[in-house]
Design a protein around this motif. Structure first.
Motif, PDB file in Angstrom:
ATOM      1  N   ASP A 254      93.461  21.340  -5.212  1.00 18.86           N
ATOM      2  CA  ASP A 254      92.473  20.611  -4.421  1.00 18.86           C
ATOM      3  C   ASP A 254      92.108  19.278  -5.053  1.00 18.86           C
ATOM      4  O   ASP A 254      91.592  18.380  -4.377  1.00 18.86           O
ATOM      5  N   GLU A 255      92.334  19.145  -6.340  1.00 18.68           N
ATOM      6  CA  GLU A 255      91.978  17.909  -7.041  1.00 18.68           C
ATOM      7  C   GLU A 255      92.880  17.756  -8.251  1.00 18.68           C
ATOM      8  O   GLU A 255      93.466  18.735  -8.729  1.00 18.68           O
ATOM      9  N   PRO A 256      93.018  16.530  -8.752  1.00 20.39           N
ATOM     10  CA  PRO A 256      93.871  16.318  -9.931  1.00 20.39           C
ATOM     11  C   PRO A 256      93.295  16.994 -11.159  1.00 20.39           C
ATOM     12  O   PRO A 256      92.081  17.148 -11.295  1.00 20.39           O
ATOM     13  N   SER A 257      94.174  17.381 -12.060  1.00 21.83           N
ATOM     14  CA  SER A 257      93.731  18.058 -13.281  1.00 21.83           C
ATOM     15  C   SER A 257      93.207  17.089 -14.331  1.00 21.83           C
ATOM     16  O   SER A 257      92.517  17.497 -15.265  1.00 21.83           O
ATOM     17  N   ASP A 258      93.539  15.824 -14.198  1.00 20.08           N
ATOM     18  CA  ASP A 258      93.116  14.814 -15.176  1.00 20.08           C
ATOM     19  C   ASP A 258      92.906  13.506 -14.426  1.00 20.08           C
ATOM     20  O   ASP A 258      93.836  12.971 -13.817  1.00 20.08           O
ATOM     21  N   THR A 259      91.692  12.995 -14.444  1.00 24.41           N
ATOM     22  CA  THR A 259      91.362  11.768 -13.712  1.00 24.41           C
ATOM     23  C   THR A 259      91.047  10.599 -14.628  1.00 24.41           C
ATOM     24  O   THR A 259      90.517   9.587 -14.184  1.00 24.41           O
ATOM     25  N   ARG A 260      91.401  10.718 -15.888  1.00 25.76           N
ATOM     26  CA  ARG A 260      91.107   9.624 -16.818  1.00 25.76           C
ATOM     27  C   ARG A 260      91.843   8.350 -16.400  1.00 25.76           C
ATOM     28  O   ARG A 260      93.036   8.385 -16.091  1.00 25.76           O
ATOM     29  N   PRO A 261      91.162   7.221 -16.368  1.00 28.65           N
ATOM     30  CA  PRO A 261      91.827   5.959 -16.011  1.00 28.65           C
ATOM     31  C   PRO A 261      92.604   5.408 -17.190  1.00 28.65           C
ATOM     32  O   PRO A 261      92.524   5.909 -18.314  1.00 28.65           O
TER      33      PRO A 261
END
Length: 279
Positions: A254-261
């Motif tokens: 449902d969502e990414p596992s890592d959203t760090r930019p």
């Protein structure tokens, strides 16, 4: 594409030349020349079949698009030679080297070069070679390549073929067990995909029709490769094969596992994908 799978299975990943770079390079060069000209004569079933495919391309597409495919095909073979050289030397590449090699060795370059041949799009050089468009192409290739590593991991482990994939590389790089490497690889893949989406949404609004068709093809390629890899016997790990028409067997996060930019740590060769002035 099925020619490429056959050649890959017979000569690259697990065939008799898969760990013998000196023996691979000559037939690899012959196959590349067969891709470039119909006059070359090689007594190799793969070369002859590729020449037939290329004749069909030349009969139906402009020289620019055919030439782009031939150059992309050469890039793929260079990555395969790199991979085979590592295997022969017993060398596990570091993460940065692996990601660069993986941009080439899975055949993403020629696969996406087929977009113009398949759709009839004629992307001008000034658009196709824009840094932002090149970054999008490379990101699409890498996401698909990392997905391929996930699809075939269990099969490779059970078959004793898990030599160079993102998981074995990260296990060495991070000095961690497989479970932690799987989490790290998934996060890496998701960060690249998030950047792809972000940059695509900056480039797409001002793209002409042909470039827009190409960009949509990159998007379809990522999703299509994932669906294909979750169903095709070539990648599946063991006996029970999903029904190709049954979408209920496919599940998505449902969502990414890592959203760090920002750029991926330890991978300077792809850091430019996050340059602020791309667009």
């Amino acid at each position: 594409m099925y020619w490429g799978f056959a050649f890959d299975d017979a000569r690259c990943d697990s065939g008799p030349l898969s760990g013998r770079p000196a023996q691979f390079n000559a037939p690899g060069g012959q196959v590349q020349r067969a891709c470039e000209t119909d006059s070359a004569i090689f007594h190799d079933r793969f070369a002859g079949a590729l020449q037939d495919i290329m004749r069909r391309f030349r009969a139906s597409a402009p020289p620019t698009q055919v030439s782009r495919f031939a150059h992309a095909h050469r890039a793929w073979l260079s990555g395969v030679a790199w991979q085979i050289g590592n295997q022969a030397a017993g060398r596990m590449p570091g993460l940065d080297d692996f990601l660069v090699m993986r941009l080439l060795s899975p055949g993403g370059e020629p696969t996406f070069a087929l977009l113009e041949l398949a759709t009839g799009a004629r992307v001008p050089d000034r658009d196709l070679h824009r840094p932002a468009v090149r970054a999008l192409t490379e990101m699409a290739i890498l996401v698909a390549a990392l997905d391929n590593d996930a699809h075939s991991l269990h099969k490779e482990l059970t078959g004793g073929q898990a030599d160079q994939n993102v998981y074995t590389v990260l296990m060495q790089e991070l000095e961690c067990p497989l479970q932690d490497a799987v989490r790290a690889a998934t996060g890496l893949r998701d960060r690249v995909l998030l950047r792809f989406i972000e940059l695509h949404d900056r480039v797409r609004p001002t793209a002409g029709q042909d470039l827009a068709t190409y960009l949509q093809g990159l998007r379809y390629g990522i999703r299509g490769n994932n669906e294909w890899g979750l169903r095709v016997p070539r990648c599946l790990s063991c006996g029970q094969w999903p029904d190709e028409m049954d979408d209920t067997l496919l599940t998505w996060a449902d969502e990414p596992s890592d959203t760090r930019p920002g750029p991926v740590e330890g991978a300077p060769a792809i850091a430019w994908w996050w340059d602020a002035d791309l667009g």
